[in-house]
Scaffold this motif. Structure first.
Motif, PDB file in Angstrom:
ATOM      1  N   THR A 252      -6.764  24.771 -13.124  1.00 38.98           N
ATOM      2  CA  THR A 252      -7.790  24.230 -12.042  1.00 38.98           C
ATOM      3  C   THR A 252      -8.305  23.233 -12.470  1.00 38.98           C
ATOM      4  N   LEU A 253     -10.181  23.261 -13.742  1.00 39.86           N
ATOM      5  CA  LEU A 253     -10.889  22.103 -13.810  1.00 39.86           C
ATOM      6  C   LEU A 253      -9.170  21.520 -15.097  1.00 39.86           C
ATOM      7  N   GLN A 254      -8.568  22.295 -15.491  1.00 38.38           N
ATOM      8  CA  GLN A 254      -7.628  20.710 -16.674  1.00 38.38           C
ATOM      9  C   GLN A 254      -7.367  20.112 -15.877  1.00 38.38           C
ATOM     10  N   MET A 255      -6.134  20.823 -14.883  1.00 40.21           N
ATOM     11  CA  MET A 255      -5.553  19.314 -13.509  1.00 40.21           C
ATOM     12  C   MET A 255      -6.175  19.030 -13.037  1.00 40.21           C
ATOM     13  N   GLY A 256      -7.091  19.037 -12.411  1.00 41.64           N
ATOM     14  CA  GLY A 256      -8.383  18.403 -11.533  1.00 41.64           C
ATOM     15  C   GLY A 256      -8.542  17.279 -12.886  1.00 41.64           C
ATOM     16  N   LEU A 257      -8.788  17.274 -14.189  1.00 39.18           N
ATOM     17  CA  LEU A 257      -9.406  16.796 -15.364  1.00 39.18           C
ATOM     18  C   LEU A 257      -8.028  15.393 -15.337  1.00 39.18           C
ATOM     19  N   PHE A 258      -7.387  15.746 -15.813  1.00 37.33           N
ATOM     20  CA  PHE A 258      -5.643  14.876 -16.324  1.00 37.33           C
ATOM     21  C   PHE A 258      -5.423  14.090 -14.651  1.00 37.33           C
ATOM     22  N   ALA A 259      -5.409  15.332 -13.488  1.00 40.19           N
ATOM     23  CA  ALA A 259      -5.144  14.228 -12.383  1.00 40.19           C
ATOM     24  C   ALA A 259      -5.624  13.248 -12.013  1.00 40.19           C
ATOM     25  N   SER A 260      -7.438  13.213 -12.083  1.00 38.54           N
ATOM     26  CA  SER A 260      -8.312  12.373 -11.887  1.00 38.54           C
ATOM     27  C   SER A 260      -8.338  11.890 -12.808  1.00 38.54           C
ATOM     28  N   GLY A 261      -8.289  11.851 -13.937  1.00 37.62           N
ATOM     29  CA  GLY A 261      -8.095  10.507 -15.741  1.00 37.62           C
ATOM     30  C   GLY A 261      -6.559   9.609 -14.469  1.00 37.62           C
ATOM     31  N   ALA A 262      -5.804  10.252 -14.866  1.00 41.04           N
ATOM     32  CA  ALA A 262      -4.787   9.762 -14.320  1.00 41.04           C
ATOM     33  C   ALA A 262      -4.558   8.100 -12.922  1.00 41.04           C
ATOM     34  N   LEU A 263      -5.567   8.450 -12.445  1.00 43.71           N
ATOM     35  CA  LEU A 263      -5.711   8.188 -11.247  1.00 43.71           C
ATOM     36  C   LEU A 263      -7.035   7.240 -11.185  1.00 43.71           C
ATOM     37  N   LEU A 264      -7.840   7.259 -12.154  1.00 43.23           N
ATOM     38  CA  LEU A 264      -8.984   5.834 -12.400  1.00 43.23           C
ATOM     39  C   LEU A 264      -8.088   5.509 -13.578  1.00 43.23           C
ATOM     40  N   LEU A 265      -6.900   5.938 -13.943  1.00 47.28           N
ATOM     41  CA  LEU A 265      -6.242   4.997 -14.481  1.00 47.28           C
ATOM     42  C   LEU A 265      -5.466   4.019 -14.375  1.00 47.28           C
ATOM     43  N   LEU A 266      -4.940   4.798 -13.097  1.00 48.63           N
ATOM     44  CA  LEU A 266      -4.456   3.645 -11.871  1.00 48.63           C
ATOM     45  C   LEU A 266      -4.822   2.763 -11.133  1.00 48.63           C
ATOM     46  N   SER A 267      -6.537   3.029 -11.224  1.00 46.88           N
ATOM     47  CA  SER A 267      -7.029   2.461  -9.849  1.00 46.88           C
ATOM     48  C   SER A 267      -7.547   1.446 -11.125  1.00 46.88           C
ATOM     49  N   ILE A 268      -7.605   0.808 -11.958  1.00 44.40           N
ATOM     50  CA  ILE A 268      -7.705  -0.099 -12.775  1.00 44.40           C
ATOM     51  C   ILE A 268      -6.713  -1.542 -12.484  1.00 44.40           C
ATOM     52  N   PHE A 269      -5.846  -1.171 -12.559  1.00 38.80           N
ATOM     53  CA  PHE A 269      -4.064  -1.616 -12.219  1.00 38.80           C
ATOM     54  C   PHE A 269      -4.919  -2.236 -10.491  1.00 38.80           C
TER      55      PHE A 269
ATOM     56  N   GLU B  63       0.402  -0.840  -0.283  1.00 36.87           N
ATOM     57  CA  GLU B  63      -0.672   0.064  -0.245  1.00 36.87           C
ATOM     58  C   GLU B  63       0.565   1.584   0.035  1.00 36.87           C
ATOM     59  N   LEU B  64       1.893   0.551   0.622  1.00 32.71           N
ATOM     60  CA  LEU B  64       2.831   2.723   0.789  1.00 32.71           C
ATOM     61  C   LEU B  64       3.930   2.959  -0.791  1.00 32.71           C
ATOM     62  N   LEU B  65       4.308   1.561  -1.240  1.00 36.81           N
ATOM     63  CA  LEU B  65       4.651   1.245  -2.519  1.00 36.81           C
ATOM     64  C   LEU B  65       3.592   2.203  -3.612  1.00 36.81           C
ATOM     65  N   LYS B  66       2.411   1.889  -3.432  1.00 38.74           N
ATOM     66  CA  LYS B  66       1.114   2.157  -4.470  1.00 38.74           C
ATOM     67  C   LYS B  66       1.071   3.172  -4.358  1.00 38.74           C
ATOM     68  N   SER B  67       0.897   4.041  -2.685  1.00 39.23           N
ATOM     69  CA  SER B  67       0.740   5.802  -2.477  1.00 39.23           C
ATOM     70  C   SER B  67       1.662   6.173  -3.564  1.00 39.23           C
ATOM     71  N   MET B  68       3.345   6.065  -3.099  1.00 38.57           N
ATOM     72  CA  MET B  68       4.362   6.406  -3.288  1.00 38.57           C
ATOM     73  C   MET B  68       4.118   6.812  -5.407  1.00 38.57           C
ATOM     74  N   VAL B  69       3.349   5.670  -6.333  1.00 39.51           N
ATOM     75  CA  VAL B  69       3.381   5.119  -7.207  1.00 39.51           C
ATOM     76  C   VAL B  69       2.228   6.254  -8.210  1.00 39.51           C
ATOM     77  N   LYS B  70       1.461   6.692  -7.212  1.00 41.18           N
ATOM     78  CA  LYS B  70       0.163   7.583  -7.687  1.00 41.18           C
ATOM     79  C   LYS B  70       0.690   8.981  -7.324  1.00 41.18           C
ATOM     80  N   ILE B  71       1.400   8.796  -6.302  1.00 46.97           N
ATOM     81  CA  ILE B  71       1.530  10.769  -6.080  1.00 46.97           C
ATOM     82  C   ILE B  71       2.453  10.905  -7.202  1.00 46.97           C
ATOM     83  N   SER B  72       3.338  10.394  -6.952  1.00 48.38           N
ATOM     84  CA  SER B  72       4.438  10.266  -8.159  1.00 48.38           C
ATOM     85  C   SER B  72       3.901  10.865  -9.537  1.00 48.38           C
ATOM     86  N   PHE B  73       3.034   9.232  -9.563  1.00 46.44           N
ATOM     87  CA  PHE B  73       2.335  10.070 -11.583  1.00 46.44           C
ATOM     88  C   PHE B  73       1.572  10.733 -11.668  1.00 46.44           C
TER      89      PHE B  73
END
Length: 360
Positions: A196-213, A151-161
């Motif tokens: 801010t909206l653009q950053m939020g969409l890209f960040a949440s999209g990246a998180l959505l991609l990571l959430s699949i894994f 879980e720690l490694l996952k958090s680090m990957v999410k923050i970095s990505f």
């Protein structure tokens, strides 16, 4: 060279088998399912930022109207107990209508995120008080377990990505950011809102991609945790099928009931064909029930003697025909009509029985 002997029973308790459907149902009833919290979080964030594209303009208008009314009217009001109450209700109601669309989006997205993963499930098991949850030893084991490290490694990957994604969004608009001091307040506010909206969409999209894994990992971890040993599967099958001793007693009881029912039908027979000592088959001809004679009872040895005894007690005719008795016993079942190849032989015997009864 010395050979090591391994007792394979030592590994009997090793959980190497996939969980059975019954085990899956039991853990599901306890609220244990393969589920990623990141999927719900990412889906909610993405849809929330996306909703700003649809409700952003109207929300901004409502907020500006609220600010205008507040500074123009409410600041000049004389405070009293009555108008404070009215003012509180008015501001609360306007604020509620502003945030309502986003609340609805958040609720719907969280429900969808959960339903996609686990479907509909209701269980009070996770809410029950368990002492091992407050056990400090178990707490330390959870903190320093392999899962905690993962879980720690996952958090680090999410923050970095996610950090890298938002950095690139800022990097591509860096030239526009440098012009902010030259913009008017209104233009700067609109630019920062869009950024801010653009950053939020890209960040949440990246998180959505990571959430699949993450969901795939959670599913793998869940399957590993609910694995069963060969002994567990045997115990489950034994539990589902029942104790062999009890099953044998039930079958014996069923046979006894069937035997009594069969013996009760012997007096209704038209004839009993015997071997004469080893086989006995009781036949009945009823045109209303079947087109051919059918078997009421059959048996060998002691049971055959019992059938003949009951037949004699109720004046049922007994006919000795060794090959026919054995063939009928082997090729017929109780309640079934006799096969076609026996029609002629049985018809002659039944005709003989009818003539015998008419003479009597």
């Amino acid at each position: 060279m010395k050979r090591l002997k391994l007792d394979l029973q030592f590994f009997a308790g090793e959980k190497t088998e996939k969980a059975t459907p019954r085990k899956r149902q039991e853990v599901r009833q306890k609220g244990q399912v393969a589920k990623s919290a990141d999927v719900v979080t990412a889906a909610t964030l993405f849809l929330m930022f996306l909703s700003f594209l649809f409700f952003g303009h109207s929300t901004l208008s409502e907020m500006l109207t609220l600010l205008h009314i507040t500074y123009e009217n409410y600041l000049l009001m004389e405070l009293s107990e009555d108008n404070i109450h009215v003012l509180f209700e008015s501001l609360t109601l306007k604020g509620f209508w502003i945030i309502t669309p986003f609340m609805i989006v958040a609720i719907i997205s969280s429900l969808i995120g959960n339903m996609i993963q686990v479907g509909f499930i209701f269980s009070t098991e996770p809410l029950k008080m368990k002492l091992n949850k407050i056990n400090p030893i178990h707490g330390f084991q959870r903190i320093f377990s392999l899962r905690a490290i993962v879980e720690l490694l996952k958090s680090m990957v999410k923050i970095s990505f996610i950090g890298a994604v938002t950095f690139f969004v800022l990097w591509f608009r860096f030239d526009e950011i440098l012009t902010l001091p030259n913009m008017s307040v209104e233009d700067a506010f609109l630019f920062l809102s869009k950024l801010t909206l653009q950053m939020g969409l890209f960040a949440s999209g990246a998180l959505l991609l990571l959430s699949i894994f993450d969901y795939l990992y959670q599913k793998y971890d869940f399957e590993k945790n609910i694995r069963m040993s060969k002994q567990d599967i045997k115990d489950e099958q034994k539990k589902m099928e029942g104790d062999p001793l009890i099953k044998s007693r039930i079958k014996q009881r069923q046979r006894e009931i069937a035997m009594r029912r069969m013996m009760q039908d012997v007096p209704k027979a038209d004839v009993v064909i015997t071997n004469p000592t080893h086989y006995a088959v009781a036949l009945k001809y009823d045109p209303k029930k079947m087109d051919a004679p059918y078997v009421l009872a059959k048996g060998t040895d002691f049971l055959a003697q019992k059938i003949k005894q009951i037949a004699n007690q109720h004046d049922v005719v007994t006919v000795e025909n060794r090959p026919l008795a054995r063939s009928l016993y082997d090729q017929t079942e109780i309640g079934e009509a006799i096969p076609e190849q026996f029609f002629k032989a049985v018809a002659e015997i039944i005709a003989y029985v009818y003539r015998l009864k008419q003479k009597v």
